[in-house]
Write a protein that holds these residues in place. Structure first.
Motif, mmCIF file in Angstrom:
data_model
loop_
_atom_site.group_PDB
_atom_site.id
_atom_site.type_symbol
_atom_site.label_atom_id
_atom_site.label_comp_id
_atom_site.label_asym_id
_atom_site.label_seq_id
_atom_site.Cartn_x
_atom_site.Cartn_y
_atom_site.Cartn_z
ATOM 1 N N GLY A 197 0.778 -1.234 0.000
ATOM 2 C CA GLY A 197 0.000 0.000 0.000
ATOM 3 C C GLY A 197 0.808 1.282 0.000
ATOM 4 N N LYS A 198 2.104 1.209 -0.170
ATOM 5 C CA LYS A 198 2.919 2.415 -0.261
ATOM 6 C C LYS A 198 2.848 2.977 -1.688
ATOM 7 N N PHE A 199 3.174 4.248 -1.800
ATOM 8 C CA PHE A 199 3.241 4.859 -3.124
ATOM 9 C C PHE A 199 4.441 4.318 -3.894
ATOM 10 N N VAL A 200 4.228 4.054 -5.175
ATOM 11 C CA VAL A 200 5.315 3.810 -6.124
ATOM 12 C C VAL A 200 5.118 4.812 -7.254
ATOM 13 N N ALA A 201 6.106 5.666 -7.474
ATOM 14 C CA ALA A 201 5.977 6.760 -8.441
ATOM 15 C C ALA A 201 7.278 6.910 -9.207
ATOM 16 N N PRO A 202 7.246 7.634 -10.329
ATOM 17 C CA PRO A 202 8.494 7.834 -11.081
ATOM 18 C C PRO A 202 9.538 8.554 -10.242
ATOM 19 N N GLY A 203 10.803 8.190 -10.430
ATOM 20 C CA GLY A 203 11.864 8.993 -9.844
ATOM 21 C C GLY A 203 11.761 10.411 -10.373
ATOM 22 N N PHE A 204 12.093 11.377 -9.544
ATOM 23 C CA PHE A 204 12.013 12.769 -9.962
ATOM 24 C C PHE A 204 13.086 13.080 -10.993
ATOM 25 N N VAL A 205 12.769 14.046 -11.847
ATOM 26 C CA VAL A 205 13.711 14.548 -12.845
ATOM 27 C C VAL A 205 14.013 15.995 -12.496
ATOM 28 N N SER A 206 15.273 16.321 -12.353
ATOM 29 C CA SER A 206 15.690 17.709 -12.144
ATOM 30 C C SER A 206 16.247 18.225 -13.461
ATOM 31 N N SER A 207 15.512 19.125 -14.089
ATOM 32 C CA SER A 207 15.896 19.594 -15.427
ATOM 33 C C SER A 207 16.900 20.743 -15.388
ATOM 34 N N HIS A 208 17.455 21.025 -14.196
ATOM 35 C CA HIS A 208 18.429 22.102 -14.060
ATOM 36 C C HIS A 208 19.153 21.878 -12.747
ATOM 37 N N SER A 209 20.430 21.479 -12.814
ATOM 38 C CA SER A 209 21.163 21.077 -11.611
ATOM 39 C C SER A 209 22.646 21.399 -11.779
ATOM 40 N N HIS A 210 23.308 21.635 -10.642
ATOM 41 C CA HIS A 210 24.758 21.831 -10.598
ATOM 42 C C HIS A 210 25.281 20.902 -9.509
ATOM 43 N N LEU A 211 25.567 19.679 -9.853
ATOM 44 C CA LEU A 211 25.832 18.660 -8.837
ATOM 45 C C LEU A 211 27.199 18.804 -8.184
ATOM 46 N N PHE A 212 28.072 19.616 -8.751
ATOM 47 C CA PHE A 212 29.396 19.796 -8.157
ATOM 48 C C PHE A 212 29.346 20.663 -6.897
ATOM 49 N N THR A 213 28.188 21.231 -6.556
ATOM 50 C CA THR A 213 28.100 22.192 -5.448
ATOM 51 C C THR A 213 27.733 21.546 -4.118
ATOM 52 N N ARG A 241 3.794 16.434 -12.507
ATOM 53 C CA ARG A 241 4.129 16.142 -13.901
ATOM 54 C C ARG A 241 5.330 16.979 -14.356
ATOM 55 N N LEU A 242 5.366 18.250 -13.951
ATOM 56 C CA LEU A 242 6.472 19.113 -14.367
ATOM 57 C C LEU A 242 7.798 18.649 -13.783
ATOM 58 N N HIS A 243 7.760 18.039 -12.572
ATOM 59 C CA HIS A 243 8.997 17.615 -11.905
ATOM 60 C C HIS A 243 9.386 16.176 -12.267
ATOM 61 N N THR A 244 8.658 15.575 -13.185
ATOM 62 C CA THR A 244 8.991 14.228 -13.658
ATOM 63 C C THR A 244 9.032 14.235 -15.187
ATOM 64 N N LEU A 245 7.919 13.956 -15.814
ATOM 65 C CA LEU A 245 7.881 13.846 -17.269
ATOM 66 C C LEU A 245 8.151 15.180 -17.958
ATOM 67 N N GLY A 246 7.706 16.292 -17.356
ATOM 68 C CA GLY A 246 7.952 17.598 -17.956
ATOM 69 C C GLY A 246 9.434 17.895 -18.076
ATOM 70 N N GLY A 247 10.180 17.585 -17.016
ATOM 71 C CA GLY A 247 11.617 17.778 -17.071
ATOM 72 C C GLY A 247 12.272 16.897 -18.107
ATOM 73 N N ALA A 248 11.856 15.639 -18.154
ATOM 74 C CA ALA A 248 12.414 14.712 -19.139
ATOM 75 C C ALA A 248 12.116 15.178 -20.557
ATOM 76 N N ASP A 249 10.936 15.761 -20.755
ATOM 77 C CA ASP A 249 10.523 16.197 -22.082
ATOM 78 C C ASP A 249 11.410 17.329 -22.589
ATOM 79 N N ILE A 250 11.641 18.361 -21.772
ATOM 80 C CA ILE A 250 12.454 19.468 -22.278
ATOM 81 C C ILE A 250 13.909 19.052 -22.451
ATOM 82 N N MET A 251 14.338 18.043 -21.704
ATOM 83 C CA MET A 251 15.717 17.548 -21.827
ATOM 84 C C MET A 251 15.899 16.623 -23.027
ATOM 85 N N GLY A 252 14.794 16.220 -23.641
ATOM 86 C CA GLY A 252 14.876 15.328 -24.784
ATOM 87 C C GLY A 252 15.081 13.875 -24.440
ATOM 88 N N VAL A 253 14.693 13.476 -23.220
ATOM 89 C CA VAL A 253 14.908 12.087 -22.781
ATOM 90 C C VAL A 253 13.610 11.431 -22.310
#
Length: 455
Positions: free
Chosen positions: A55-71, A356-368
């Motif tokens: 009964g727990k939620f299972v959902a898509p992993g989040f997509v971050s369409s703008h990130s600076h991971l070196f920070t 949607r914007l934080h999952t599929l929307g991000g993937a869409d603008i990134m082309g993935v």
């Protein structure tokens, strides 16, 4: 190897729909890292392993369409500043870091994203050209170029974390001849393209026209997009300083034909109705960073208006140095609250749209979006398991809305990438995680003697 997930409150975010694709008692079959089937009730299939989520939620992993991971080692800096002062504090620190220090910092940042349920990121690497302080919204462009290893090791750190990513490089167009500039970028793109394509999903340009003193920098970026078949995301119209100068740069991208090539605008806050309308009409998209925009006092992007005009929008967490906690639920709530406060209309940003914007929307603008961003047959099995009873949020009157509005990283039980467990309860399964943490904590002692204590 196959995995069968059962008894899930399944949120799929289907392509081509505004619905969340919610299934109250859902199941999902994973084969060889990809989703093979989805259904409801009693599964009609079997697998090598069964994961009963009870009964727990299972959902898509989040997509971050703008990130600076070196920070990841630079949280809490520049708190009294807007964008450019904050950059002096943060990038003035990375200017003293070695390629190996950037490797470990990027690896740590990527693992931090994974620990909070972000399974795909558009990652801006720290450019080869060192940061220069902005004066009236402009840079001189005279800083020296660091070795290519400086970029390579950041890309390596992202790959070694196990996150999926699009790797973005600055062209640093004020240093060297055009041939030298293209050669640098080509080397960076080839380094990423040689990586496992299941994780290195693509290469991109970190658009630098906003602060570049070079008059034809937009033309150079557009030519690189065509020549190498890569995307481009530009930090654009972000800061409330020198707004007229910033806005004047829009014509450079327009006249270079970059909008029709699918240019992504990162932030896109200090706009005009005319700029938004033309960007949307010509096929540009934008990445929205609500928490970062609030932290840096940048303002609120007119996202509902952009969506109304047909512009594609994704959501990013930006970086640990300007959101401090890589919490996608906080980011979603911040976005909802900011838009509703601005418009005085709750319908201007509903939870289902924000998710949607934080999952599929991000993937869409990134082309993935053909590979990630939703739980659909054929896509990578990147998902989170979220327990609404730990801590207990009470009855789920509207499950998807509760998922967005009432969950936080404490509810995040596990994160899977390609059907493989990468984090449980905040603990990474990556064998490099402990060393990455140790290396990150060595940074202050190494950096402070070189630059002093950043503010």
């Amino acid at each position: 190897m196959s995995l069968l997930v059962t008894h899930a409150r399944l949120i799929t975010i289907p392509t081509g729909s505004t619905d969340a694709g919610y299934i109250e008692d859902g199941w999902m079959l994973v084969e060889d890292g990809r989703i093979a089937a989805i259904g409801s009730g009693t599964p009609s299939v079997t697998a090598d392993e069964t994961l009963d989520v009870a009964g727990k939620f299972v959902a898509p992993g989040f997509v971050s369409s703008h990130s600076h991971l070196f920070t990841s080692g630079l949280r809490g800096l520049g708190v009294a500043d807007t964008l450019y002062g904050w950059c002096d504090s943060m990038l003035g620190t990375t200017a003293h870091m070695t390629p190996e220090q950037l490797y470990w910092s990027t690896l740590h940042g990527s693992l931090d994203f994974l620990s909070n349920g972000v399974t795909t990121a558009y990652n801006f690497t720290d450019p080869l050209q060192a940061w220069e302080s902005m004066v009236d919204g402009k840079r001189t462009g005279t800083a020296s170029i660091r070795p290519l290893e400086y970029h390579y090791r950041q890309a390596d750190g992202t790959l070694d974390s196990g996150i999926r990513f699009v790797d973005a490089s600055g062209m640093d167009a004020t240093v060297g001849s055009d041939d030298e500039i293209f050669a640098r970028l080509q080397a960076e793109v080839e380094h990423t393209r040689a990586m496992d394509p299941a994780f290195a999903l693509g290469s991109s340009i970190m658009g630098q026209v906003q602060w570049s003193p070079r008059a034809n920098s937009a033309e150079l970026e557009a030519e690189a997009m065509r020549r190498f078949g890569i995307t481009n995301q530009a930090h654009f119209l972000e800061s409330p300083e020198a707004v007229e100068h910033q806005q004047s740069k829009f014509a450079m991208y327009r006249d270079a034909g970059a909008l029709e090539l699918g240019l992504m605008f990162g932030h896109f806050i200090q706009t005009t109705p005319e700029i938004i309308a033309e960007a949307a009409a010509r096929g540009a998209s934008m990445s929205w960073q609500p928490s970062s925009n609030g932290r840096l006092a940048s303002g609120v992007a007119l996202v509902p208006e952009m969506l109304q005009l047909g512009m594609k929008v994704g959501v990013g967490l930006d970086d640990q140095a300007c959101t401090d906690v890589s919490d996608p639920w906080q980011n979603m709530r911040m976005g909802i609250y900011l838009q509703r406060s601005r418009t005085k209309d709750p319908l201007s940003m509903m939870p289902e749209l924000m998710l949607r914007l934080h999952t599929l929307g991000g993937a869409d603008i990134m082309g993935v979006a053909d590979r990630v961003g939703s739980l659909e047959v054929g896509k990578f099995a990147d998902f989170v398991v979220v327990d609404p009873r730990s801590p207990d949020v009470g009855p789920l009157w509207h499950p998807v809305r509760s998922y967005v509005l009432a969950m936080n990283p404490r509810n995040l039980e596990a994160v899977y990438v390609g059907g493989q467990l990468v984090n449980r309860g905040g603990a990474s399964t990556n064998p490099l995680a402990e060393e990455a943490s140790a290396k990150l904590h060595e940074l202050p002692a190494a950096i402070i003697p070189l630059r002093g204590h950043p503010h």
